[in-house]
Design a protein around this motif. Structure first.
Motif, PDB file in Angstrom:
ATOM      1  N   ASN A 184     -10.555  -0.298  -4.417  1.00 52.62           N
ATOM      2  CA  ASN A 184     -10.660  -1.710  -4.031  1.00 52.62           C
ATOM      3  C   ASN A 184     -12.113  -2.171  -4.020  1.00 52.62           C
ATOM      4  O   ASN A 184     -12.440  -3.253  -4.517  1.00 52.62           O
ATOM      5  CB  ASN A 184     -10.036  -1.925  -2.647  1.00 52.62           C
ATOM      6  CG  ASN A 184      -8.533  -1.792  -2.661  1.00 52.62           C
ATOM      7  OD1 ASN A 184      -7.917  -1.703  -3.730  1.00 52.62           O
ATOM      8  ND2 ASN A 184      -7.917  -1.765  -1.493  1.00 52.62           N
ATOM      9  N   GLU A 234      -7.701  -8.949  -7.757  1.00 54.19           N
ATOM     10  CA  GLU A 234      -8.871  -9.599  -7.171  1.00 54.19           C
ATOM     11  C   GLU A 234      -9.214 -10.899  -7.909  1.00 54.19           C
ATOM     12  O   GLU A 234      -9.680 -11.867  -7.301  1.00 54.19           O
ATOM     13  CB  GLU A 234     -10.081  -8.656  -7.212  1.00 54.19           C
ATOM     14  CG  GLU A 234      -9.969  -7.420  -6.334  1.00 54.19           C
ATOM     15  CD  GLU A 234     -10.141  -7.721  -4.853  1.00 54.19           C
ATOM     16  OE1 GLU A 234     -10.631  -8.811  -4.520  1.00 54.19           O
ATOM     17  OE2 GLU A 234      -9.761  -6.867  -4.034  1.00 54.19           O
ATOM     18  N   GLU A 290       0.322  -8.947  -6.085  1.00 57.08           N
ATOM     19  CA  GLU A 290       0.456  -7.608  -5.520  1.00 57.08           C
ATOM     20  C   GLU A 290       1.758  -6.923  -5.945  1.00 57.08           C
ATOM     21  O   GLU A 290       1.788  -5.730  -6.195  1.00 57.08           O
ATOM     22  CB  GLU A 290       0.397  -7.681  -3.991  1.00 57.08           C
ATOM     23  CG  GLU A 290      -0.974  -8.048  -3.428  1.00 57.08           C
ATOM     24  CD  GLU A 290      -1.899  -6.863  -3.342  1.00 57.08           C
ATOM     25  OE1 GLU A 290      -1.458  -5.751  -3.677  1.00 57.08           O
ATOM     26  OE2 GLU A 290      -3.061  -7.047  -2.945  1.00 57.08           O
ATOM     27  N   ARG A 300      -5.479  -2.602 -12.254  1.00 58.91           N
ATOM     28  CA  ARG A 300      -4.552  -3.376 -11.426  1.00 58.91           C
ATOM     29  C   ARG A 300      -5.293  -4.132 -10.322  1.00 58.91           C
ATOM     30  O   ARG A 300      -5.051  -5.316 -10.107  1.00 58.91           O
ATOM     31  CB  ARG A 300      -3.519  -2.421 -10.812  1.00 58.91           C
ATOM     32  CG  ARG A 300      -2.532  -3.084  -9.864  1.00 58.91           C
ATOM     33  CD  ARG A 300      -1.560  -2.052  -9.298  1.00 58.91           C
ATOM     34  NE  ARG A 300      -0.662  -2.674  -8.325  1.00 58.91           N
ATOM     35  CZ  ARG A 300      -0.972  -2.860  -7.050  1.00 58.91           C
ATOM     36  NH1 ARG A 300      -2.144  -2.460  -6.594  1.00 58.91           N
ATOM     37  NH2 ARG A 300      -0.108  -3.441  -6.238  1.00 58.91           N
ATOM     38  N   GLN A 301      -6.206  -3.438  -9.639  1.00 64.32           N
ATOM     39  CA  GLN A 301      -6.918  -4.072  -8.538  1.00 64.32           C
ATOM     40  C   GLN A 301      -7.894  -5.137  -9.029  1.00 64.32           C
ATOM     41  O   GLN A 301      -8.084  -6.177  -8.377  1.00 64.32           O
ATOM     42  CB  GLN A 301      -7.661  -3.011  -7.714  1.00 64.32           C
ATOM     43  CG  GLN A 301      -8.153  -3.507  -6.363  1.00 64.32           C
ATOM     44  CD  GLN A 301      -7.034  -4.017  -5.481  1.00 64.32           C
ATOM     45  OE1 GLN A 301      -5.935  -3.458  -5.475  1.00 64.32           O
ATOM     46  NE2 GLN A 301      -7.289  -5.080  -4.741  1.00 64.32           N
ATOM     47  N   THR A 360       0.833  -1.202   0.000  1.00 67.62           N
ATOM     48  CA  THR A 360       0.000   0.000   0.000  1.00 67.62           C
ATOM     49  C   THR A 360       0.865   1.247   0.000  1.00 67.62           C
ATOM     50  O   THR A 360       0.605   2.202  -0.728  1.00 67.62           O
ATOM     51  CB  THR A 360      -0.925   0.004   1.234  1.00 67.62           C
ATOM     52  OG1 THR A 360      -1.762  -1.155   1.191  1.00 67.62           O
ATOM     53  CG2 THR A 360      -1.808   1.243   1.240  1.00 67.62           C
TER      54      THR A 360
END
Length: 220
Positions: free
Chosen positions: A68, A193, A199, A188-189, A20
């Motif tokens: 997210n 997922e 990551e 990307r997220q 993060t």
């Protein structure tokens, strides 16, 4: 054994926190959190402070959290069942890259009236979700989606009215680099997922690849 499991959980949490932080460092200079000199009551919860120039600054942590949430929602419905639209020119390249990598459908330029509400029109469509880049610029799409009962994810700046949005992604929705960053983060997220990207793994495209290019006329 118990100590080992606890240690593994600790390592996972620390790894997620480090990731993060790395992402925040990567995107903080793109202008993603720089708002306008106006704030609405709808966007007040996402604002942290005002800059010396009088520009309201958005909370980057809330932006990443909303991305997210949006990625989870998109994956649940299936990217092939959503449309991403914008009348803002700087959003065209980011949206094209987003659709290329996710399988979503794009609607760029002027949003034709009746697209979501008039079944007799040849261009009528029935998506499960609509993504817009600006509640003001993409007002027609927002109104029709609302009337048709279709949920809407919208990128919203400090001066936007967001009462009709189902998910708000607080971010600078006018800057070339900022728009590229939002759609890059969202792709990307979505891939993370779905388990198609790790990551710490690089994507096929970087933020610069999502960015609209300045024309010679604009330079002059």
């Amino acid at each position: 054994m118990i100590l080992y499991v606890a240690w593994r959980r600790f390592k996972i949490v620390m790894s997620e926190q480090e990731e993060t932080v790395d992402i925040k460092k990567k995107v903080i200079s793109t202008g993603i959190r720089v708002g306008t000199q106006v704030k609405t009551k709808f966007m007040k919860p996402f604002i942290t402070k005002a800059s010396p120039e009088g520009l309201y600054m958005l909370d980057i942590d809330m932006t990443l959290a909303k991305i997210n949430t949006s990625a989870k929602f998109i994956n649940r419905l299936g990217a092939e069942n959503i449309i991403v639209c914008s009348s803002r020119r700087y959003a065209e390249i980011p949206i094209e890259k987003f659709c290329e990598m996710t399988g979503a459908k794009k609607l760029l330029g002027r949003f034709m009236p009746g697209t979501l509400t008039n079944p007799s029109l040849p261009y009528y469509i029935e998506p499960k979700l609509v993504v817009i880049s600006d509640p003001e610029v993409d007002e027609q799409a927002l109104i029709e989606a609302t009337n048709a009962g279709i949920p809407v994810i919208g990128i919203a700046n400090t001066d936007n009215i967001t009462s009709k949005l189902d998910i708000i992604i607080p971010a600078n929705n006018r800057g070339r680099k900022a728009l590229a960053t939002i759609y890059w983060l969202l792709v990307r997220q979505i891939l993370i997922e779905k388990g198609e990207l790790k990551e710490n793994e690089s994507m096929k495209y970087e933020i610069d690849d999502f960015e609209a290019k300045i024309t010679e006329e604009e330079i002059e």
